[in-house]
Design a protein around this motif. Structure first.
Motif, short mmCIF file in Angstrom:
data_model
loop_
_atom_site.label_atom_id
_atom_site.label_comp_id
_atom_site.label_asym_id
_atom_site.label_seq_id
_atom_site.Cartn_x
_atom_site.Cartn_y
_atom_site.Cartn_z
N LEU A 41 9.19 -6.36 -11.08
CA LEU A 41 9.61 -5.07 -10.58
C LEU A 41 9.29 -3.92 -11.52
O LEU A 41 9.10 -2.79 -11.08
CB LEU A 41 11.13 -5.08 -10.31
CG LEU A 41 11.63 -6.09 -9.28
CD1 LEU A 41 13.15 -6.09 -9.26
CD2 LEU A 41 11.08 -5.79 -7.91
N SER A 42 9.26 -4.21 -12.84
CA SER A 42 9.12 -3.14 -13.83
C SER A 42 8.42 -3.67 -15.07
O SER A 42 8.44 -4.87 -15.35
CB SER A 42 10.51 -2.61 -14.20
OG SER A 42 10.47 -1.80 -15.35
N THR A 121 0.94 -8.54 -10.27
CA THR A 121 1.13 -7.14 -10.64
C THR A 121 2.54 -6.73 -10.23
O THR A 121 3.22 -7.46 -9.50
CB THR A 121 0.07 -6.24 -9.98
OG1 THR A 121 0.19 -4.89 -10.48
CG2 THR A 121 0.25 -6.21 -8.46
N ARG A 122 2.98 -5.56 -10.67
CA ARG A 122 4.31 -5.10 -10.30
C ARG A 122 4.38 -4.75 -8.81
O ARG A 122 3.43 -4.25 -8.23
CB ARG A 122 4.70 -3.86 -11.12
CG ARG A 122 4.95 -4.17 -12.59
CD ARG A 122 5.67 -3.02 -13.27
NE ARG A 122 4.89 -1.79 -13.27
CZ ARG A 122 4.05 -1.43 -14.22
NH1 ARG A 122 3.86 -2.22 -15.27
NH2 ARG A 122 3.41 -0.28 -14.17
N SER A 123 5.53 -5.02 -8.22
CA SER A 123 5.74 -4.65 -6.83
C SER A 123 5.73 -3.13 -6.71
O SER A 123 6.39 -2.44 -7.49
CB SER A 123 7.09 -5.19 -6.34
OG SER A 123 7.42 -4.65 -5.08
N PRO A 124 5.00 -2.59 -5.73
CA PRO A 124 4.95 -1.13 -5.59
C PRO A 124 6.18 -0.52 -4.95
O PRO A 124 6.38 0.69 -5.01
CB PRO A 124 3.71 -0.92 -4.70
CG PRO A 124 3.63 -2.15 -3.88
CD PRO A 124 4.11 -3.27 -4.77
N LYS A 222 -0.81 -2.09 -2.86
CA LYS A 222 -1.04 -0.90 -3.69
C LYS A 222 -2.26 -0.14 -3.19
O LYS A 222 -2.26 1.10 -3.18
CB LYS A 222 -1.22 -1.30 -5.16
CG LYS A 222 0.08 -1.70 -5.84
CD LYS A 222 -0.14 -2.00 -7.32
CE LYS A 222 1.18 -2.26 -8.02
NZ LYS A 222 1.00 -2.51 -9.47
N ARG A 223 -3.29 -0.87 -2.78
CA ARG A 223 -4.49 -0.20 -2.24
C ARG A 223 -4.14 0.56 -0.96
O ARG A 223 -4.57 1.70 -0.76
CB ARG A 223 -5.60 -1.21 -1.95
CG ARG A 223 -6.40 -1.63 -3.17
CD ARG A 223 -7.70 -2.28 -2.75
NE ARG A 223 -7.51 -3.42 -1.88
CZ ARG A 223 -7.31 -4.66 -2.30
NH1 ARG A 223 -7.29 -4.91 -3.60
NH2 ARG A 223 -7.16 -5.66 -1.44
#
Length: 275
Positions: A41-42, A121-124, A222-223
């Motif tokens: 998450l962070s 990767t981090r959740s957006p 994210k894209r």
């Protein structure tokens, strides 16, 4: 030594300041290799989790954190090394994946804890996304180490993107029971097995975190968000341009009307002379 010093200083400061709550500490073995597979998450996840554990946890981090020039770059590299981060060159997706796998296997071969984020990767947006099958599954199957699901709770609310000053609140950490995948030994190159292992781990994380699950990769999300933001910005710019054009057209109309009103022979005065 350096890790211990950083854990004592940074870890103690985090615990005193934010007072994270923890459930399931007993599920982390006191010794021997294990994989901690967590939602992401962070950026602070890699600091809060080691802070509450007695054992060292090693995560992987992008190589740029370790190769930036100047004094700031050296301090950044020293900090990440101190908190147990390993540099991974991300030049090429396959190259990055192989480097992460090698790093993880080396850590586990030393009998230590290896931390990994299956989402990649981090959740957006705070939701849980589909796990990437290559890294986690291959490290787990090649090493034979148990996989311990971990759920970080509310860490994204402490310092959202764009916020400089962190919010003082209590994040949480839930640690689940170890998952054994020895039944798949020797099948680490089977992509269906990789998918099955990853999905089982993600389901365990989902039960611990209570997040909404999205069956796409976080990188794809994210894209999509970036493209939507870009389209929205373009629409706003187009609207501004249209407003300016409308304003210019109105001004031109008003100007033309005014000039017509002042032209010789126009209006009641010219009519009176004609009479």
């Amino acid at each position: 030594m350096f890790y211990g010093a950083m854990k004592l200083s940074v870890g103690s400061a985090l615990k005193l300041t934010f007072r994270p709550w923890v459930e399931g500490l007993e599920n982390v073995p006191a010794e021997g290799p294990a994989i901690l597979a967590s939602n992401h998450l962070s950026f602070s996840d890699s600091f809060f989790l080691p802070a509450v554990l007695d054992r060292k946890v090693t995560f992987i981090a992008k190589a740029e954190y370790f190769t930036s020039p100047g004094l700031k770059g050296k301090l950044t590299a020293a900090f990440f090394k101190g908190v147990g981060q390993l540099p991974v060159d991300r030049s090429g997706v396959r190259g990055a994946g192989e480097a992460a796998i090698r790093s993880g296997l080396e850590v586990l071969a030393r009998g230590e804890l290896f931390g990994i984020y299956p989402e990649g990767t981090r959740s957006p947006d705070g939701r849980l996304y589909r796990g990437k099958p290559g890294g986690l599954a291959r490290v787990a199957l090649r090493s034979g180490a148990p996989v311990i699901p971990v759920a970080m709770i509310d860490t994204e609310k402490i310092q959202p993107p764009g916020k400089v000053v962190p919010k003082l609140m209590r994040p949480g950490i839930r640690i689940g029971k170890p998952l054994d995948f020895s039944r798949y030994q020797g099948m680490d190159n089977d992509r269906f097995i990789q998918r099955a292992v990853t999905d089982e781990v993600m389901y365990a994380i989902l039960k611990l975190s209570g997040q909404e699950y999205v069956d796409i990769y976080a990188t794809a999300a994210k894209r999509q968000l970036a493209e939507a933001a870009k389209a929205e910005k373009a629409a706003r710019e187009a609207a501004k341009t249209a407003d300016k054009a409308d304003g210019a057209a109105d001004e031109a109309t008003d100007r033309a009307t005014g000039e017509a009103g002042r032209a010789p022979g126009h209006g009641s005065g010219s009519g009176d002379k004609a009479a």
